[in-house]
Design a protein around this motif. Sequence first.
Motif, PDB file in Angstrom:
ATOM      1  N   ASN A  31     -27.624  12.085  -9.018  1.00 45.69           N
ATOM      2  CA  ASN A  31     -27.330  12.122 -10.452  1.00 45.69           C
ATOM      3  C   ASN A  31     -26.139  13.021 -10.786  1.00 45.69           C
ATOM      4  O   ASN A  31     -25.972  14.081 -10.186  1.00 45.69           O
ATOM      5  N   THR A  32     -25.362  12.584 -11.766  1.00 47.74           N
ATOM      6  CA  THR A  32     -24.218  13.379 -12.212  1.00 47.74           C
ATOM      7  C   THR A  32     -24.685  14.461 -13.189  1.00 47.74           C
ATOM      8  O   THR A  32     -25.763  14.355 -13.782  1.00 47.74           O
ATOM      9  N   PHE A  33     -23.847  15.460 -13.361  1.00 47.56           N
ATOM     10  CA  PHE A  33     -24.139  16.498 -14.346  1.00 47.56           C
ATOM     11  C   PHE A  33     -24.340  15.870 -15.722  1.00 47.56           C
ATOM     12  O   PHE A  33     -25.279  16.209 -16.434  1.00 47.56           O
ATOM     13  N   ASP A  34     -23.447  14.972 -16.076  1.00 43.87           N
ATOM     14  CA  ASP A  34     -23.507  14.353 -17.406  1.00 43.87           C
ATOM     15  C   ASP A  34     -24.814  13.597 -17.624  1.00 43.87           C
ATOM     16  O   ASP A  34     -25.396  13.662 -18.704  1.00 43.87           O
ATOM     17  N   HIS A  35     -25.272  12.882 -16.601  1.00 40.18           N
ATOM     18  CA  HIS A  35     -26.519  12.125 -16.726  1.00 40.18           C
ATOM     19  C   HIS A  35     -27.703  13.069 -16.930  1.00 40.18           C
ATOM     20  O   HIS A  35     -28.549  12.835 -17.801  1.00 40.18           O
ATOM     21  N   VAL A  36     -27.774  14.124 -16.130  1.00 41.23           N
ATOM     22  CA  VAL A  36     -28.885  15.077 -16.240  1.00 41.23           C
ATOM     23  C   VAL A  36     -28.845  15.763 -17.603  1.00 41.23           C
ATOM     24  O   VAL A  36     -29.875  15.894 -18.272  1.00 41.23           O
ATOM     25  N   ILE A  37     -27.672  16.176 -18.046  1.00 41.44           N
ATOM     26  CA  ILE A  37     -27.525  16.817 -19.359  1.00 41.44           C
ATOM     27  C   ILE A  37     -28.005  15.874 -20.458  1.00 41.44           C
ATOM     28  O   ILE A  37     -28.799  16.258 -21.333  1.00 41.44           O
ATOM     29  N   GLU A  38     -27.555  14.639 -20.401  1.00 39.14           N
ATOM     30  CA  GLU A  38     -27.925  13.650 -21.414  1.00 39.14           C
ATOM     31  C   GLU A  38     -29.443  13.436 -21.437  1.00 39.14           C
ATOM     32  O   GLU A  38     -30.063  13.371 -22.507  1.00 39.14           O
ATOM     33  N   GLY A  90     -31.420  24.828  -7.035  1.00 39.31           N
ATOM     34  CA  GLY A  90     -32.238  23.786  -6.434  1.00 39.31           C
ATOM     35  C   GLY A  90     -33.303  23.223  -7.350  1.00 39.31           C
ATOM     36  O   GLY A  90     -33.832  22.142  -7.104  1.00 39.31           O
ATOM     37  N   LYS A  91     -33.651  23.959  -8.392  1.00 34.31           N
ATOM     38  CA  LYS A  91     -34.640  23.484  -9.358  1.00 34.31           C
ATOM     39  C   LYS A  91     -34.596  24.362 -10.594  1.00 34.31           C
ATOM     40  O   LYS A  91     -34.038  25.465 -10.571  1.00 34.31           O
ATOM     41  N   CYS A  92     -35.213  23.861 -11.669  1.00 33.89           N
ATOM     42  CA  CYS A  92     -35.287  24.635 -12.910  1.00 33.89           C
ATOM     43  C   CYS A  92     -36.450  24.112 -13.746  1.00 33.89           C
ATOM     44  O   CYS A  92     -36.639  22.891 -13.857  1.00 33.89           O
ATOM     45  N   ALA A  93     -37.222  25.030 -14.317  1.00 37.17           N
ATOM     46  CA  ALA A  93     -38.257  24.650 -15.282  1.00 37.17           C
ATOM     47  C   ALA A  93     -37.541  24.345 -16.598  1.00 37.17           C
ATOM     48  O   ALA A  93     -36.926  25.226 -17.191  1.00 37.17           O
ATOM     49  N   VAL A  94     -37.593  23.088 -17.021  1.00 34.23           N
ATOM     50  CA  VAL A  94     -36.798  22.661 -18.169  1.00 34.23           C
ATOM     51  C   VAL A  94     -37.595  22.559 -19.458  1.00 34.23           C
ATOM     52  O   VAL A  94     -37.020  22.500 -20.547  1.00 34.23           O
ATOM     53  N   MET A 128     -27.068  20.832 -26.466  1.00 37.17           N
ATOM     54  CA  MET A 128     -26.066  20.668 -25.407  1.00 37.17           C
ATOM     55  C   MET A 128     -25.990  21.902 -24.499  1.00 37.17           C
ATOM     56  O   MET A 128     -26.003  21.784 -23.278  1.00 37.17           O
ATOM     57  N   LEU A 129     -25.942  23.082 -25.081  1.00 35.75           N
ATOM     58  CA  LEU A 129     -25.813  24.313 -24.297  1.00 35.75           C
ATOM     59  C   LEU A 129     -27.017  24.518 -23.385  1.00 35.75           C
ATOM     60  O   LEU A 129     -26.870  24.828 -22.196  1.00 35.75           O
ATOM     61  N   GLN A 130     -28.204  24.336 -23.912  1.00 32.04           N
ATOM     62  CA  GLN A 130     -29.417  24.516 -23.114  1.00 32.04           C
ATOM     63  C   GLN A 130     -29.455  23.511 -21.963  1.00 32.04           C
ATOM     64  O   GLN A 130     -29.786  23.866 -20.827  1.00 32.04           O
ATOM     65  N   ALA A 131     -29.099  22.270 -22.244  1.00 34.62           N
ATOM     66  CA  ALA A 131     -29.095  21.235 -21.204  1.00 34.62           C
ATOM     67  C   ALA A 131     -28.066  21.555 -20.122  1.00 34.62           C
ATOM     68  O   ALA A 131     -28.330  21.384 -18.929  1.00 34.62           O
ATOM     69  N   GLU A 132     -26.892  22.036 -20.528  1.00 33.97           N
ATOM     70  CA  GLU A 132     -25.855  22.409 -19.556  1.00 33.97           C
ATOM     71  C   GLU A 132     -26.319  23.560 -18.680  1.00 33.97           C
ATOM     72  O   GLU A 132     -26.117  23.547 -17.463  1.00 33.97           O
ATOM     73  N   GLN A 133     -26.936  24.572 -19.293  1.00 40.10           N
ATOM     74  CA  GLN A 133     -27.401  25.730 -18.528  1.00 40.10           C
ATOM     75  C   GLN A 133     -28.489  25.338 -17.534  1.00 40.10           C
ATOM     76  O   GLN A 133     -28.463  25.763 -16.375  1.00 40.10           O
ATOM     77  N   CYS A 134     -29.434  24.508 -17.965  1.00 32.86           N
ATOM     78  CA  CYS A 134     -30.487  24.052 -17.058  1.00 32.86           C
ATOM     79  C   CYS A 134     -29.892  23.246 -15.909  1.00 32.86           C
ATOM     80  O   CYS A 134     -30.302  23.400 -14.753  1.00 32.86           O
ATOM     81  N   THR A 135     -28.919  22.399 -16.212  1.00 33.74           N
ATOM     82  CA  THR A 135     -28.292  21.569 -15.179  1.00 33.74           C
ATOM     83  C   THR A 135     -27.576  22.430 -14.142  1.00 33.74           C
ATOM     84  O   THR A 135     -27.651  22.163 -12.941  1.00 33.74           O
ATOM     85  N   LEU A 136     -26.920  23.483 -14.590  1.00 40.83           N
ATOM     86  CA  LEU A 136     -26.267  24.401 -13.644  1.00 40.83           C
ATOM     87  C   LEU A 136     -27.292  25.103 -12.765  1.00 40.83           C
ATOM     88  O   LEU A 136     -27.090  25.261 -11.552  1.00 40.83           O
TER      89      LEU A 136
END
Length: 91
Positions: A31-38, A62-66, A48-56
């Motif tokens: 998956n691309t960054f953009d797809h995961v963020i979306e 390797g993982k993140c509680a979203v 947008m900011l929260q999604a970007e931070q979680c994606t990073l």
Amino acid sequence: MSVQEEVLEEVLTETKEKKQNEIVVFNDDVNTFDHVIEMLMDACEHDMLQAEQCTLLIHYKGKCAVKTGDFEDLQPRCTKLLEAGISAEIQ
């Protein structure tokens, strides 16, 4: 003990007793960054900011509680992520 302290103590006790679940998203090479963020914005109602931070975090750690919450709320959200090809599970 004041009324405010008593109420705060009751809230803290109730919070401890209620088990919270988490949707954890795992890194992949697909998956691309953009797809995961979306998808985080769509399924988990992130801005947008929260999604970007979680994606990073997903990418570098390797993982993140979203999303945290009751299982009944998280289950359809996790299903939506899985259907979008994102590796996720409720823990």
